[in-house]
Motif scaffolding. Structure first.
Motif, short mmCIF file in Angstrom:
data_model
loop_
_atom_site.label_atom_id
_atom_site.label_comp_id
_atom_site.label_asym_id
_atom_site.label_seq_id
_atom_site.Cartn_x
_atom_site.Cartn_y
_atom_site.Cartn_z
N HIS A 1 0.66 -1.38 0.08
CA HIS A 1 0.10 0.16 0.07
C HIS A 1 0.82 1.28 0.05
O HIS A 1 0.56 2.29 -0.77
CB HIS A 1 -0.92 -0.06 1.15
CG HIS A 1 -2.19 -1.14 1.13
ND1 HIS A 1 -3.17 -0.78 0.18
CD2 HIS A 1 -2.09 -2.14 1.68
CE1 HIS A 1 -3.92 -2.10 0.42
NE2 HIS A 1 -3.01 -3.07 1.11
N SER A 2 1.88 1.32 0.72
CA SER A 2 2.74 2.57 0.78
C SER A 2 4.18 2.01 0.08
O SER A 2 4.81 1.46 0.61
CB SER A 2 3.16 2.90 2.19
OG SER A 2 4.13 3.91 2.20
N LEU A 3 4.40 2.59 -1.02
CA LEU A 3 5.48 2.67 -1.94
C LEU A 3 6.94 3.17 -0.92
O LEU A 3 7.73 2.65 -1.27
CB LEU A 3 5.41 3.35 -3.20
CG LEU A 3 4.64 2.81 -4.13
CD1 LEU A 3 4.66 3.72 -5.38
CD2 LEU A 3 4.59 1.50 -4.52
N ASP A 4 6.56 3.82 0.07
CA ASP A 4 7.70 4.24 0.87
C ASP A 4 8.11 2.88 1.58
O ASP A 4 9.08 3.16 2.27
CB ASP A 4 7.32 5.32 1.85
CG ASP A 4 7.04 6.83 0.94
OD1 ASP A 4 7.78 6.74 -0.28
OD2 ASP A 4 6.73 7.61 1.53
N ASP A 5 7.23 1.71 1.96
CA ASP A 5 7.76 0.82 2.49
C ASP A 5 8.95 -0.07 1.67
O ASP A 5 9.59 -0.99 2.27
CB ASP A 5 6.60 -0.05 2.93
CG ASP A 5 5.62 0.42 4.10
OD1 ASP A 5 6.13 1.46 4.59
OD2 ASP A 5 4.66 0.08 3.89
#
Length: 115
Positions: A28-32
């Motif tokens: 869900h979060s590309l920052d992950d």
């Protein structure tokens, strides 16, 4: 032989049979996701006409909310949009600068920005 049956999102061949495993859920979060390991690529060999020096790509987002019926993006990403944070994009650009990369093509699937 390695057992590939438990790897989500993988399509593979077992003899003459093509096997498609269960779908892999979206992150869900590309920052992950970690910053790509650009240093493992032969960056000095990547060239583009009319650009002096090597170049590379940075993917800034995945998906597009436009819903165009002819677009393949919805097969891969459905109709959602996920955007990387500016902070991590700048961090990736600084890393690339450290590798001597001054030419970066920023890529996004987006047809238009979110409203």
């Amino acid at each position: 032989m390695v057992d590939l049956s438990g790897i989500k999102g993988l399509a593979w061949r077992k003899g003459n049979e093509i096997i498609v495993n269960a779908a892999r859920p979206f992150i869900h979060s590309l920052d992950d996701l970690p910053i790509p390991m650009h240093d493992l690529l032969p960056l000095q060999k990547y060239r583009m006409p009319m650009i002096k020096g090597p170049f590379t790509f940075i993917v800034t987002s995945r998906g597009c909310p436009a819903g165009c019926i002819y677009c393949i993006k919805h097969v891969s990403y459905q109709f959602g949009l996920r955007i990387r944070s500016p902070k991590l994009l700048v961090e990736e650009m600084k890393i690339l600068k450290g590798y001597g990369i001054n030419n970066i093509h920023m890529y996004a699937d987006l047809v238009y920005g979110p409203s």
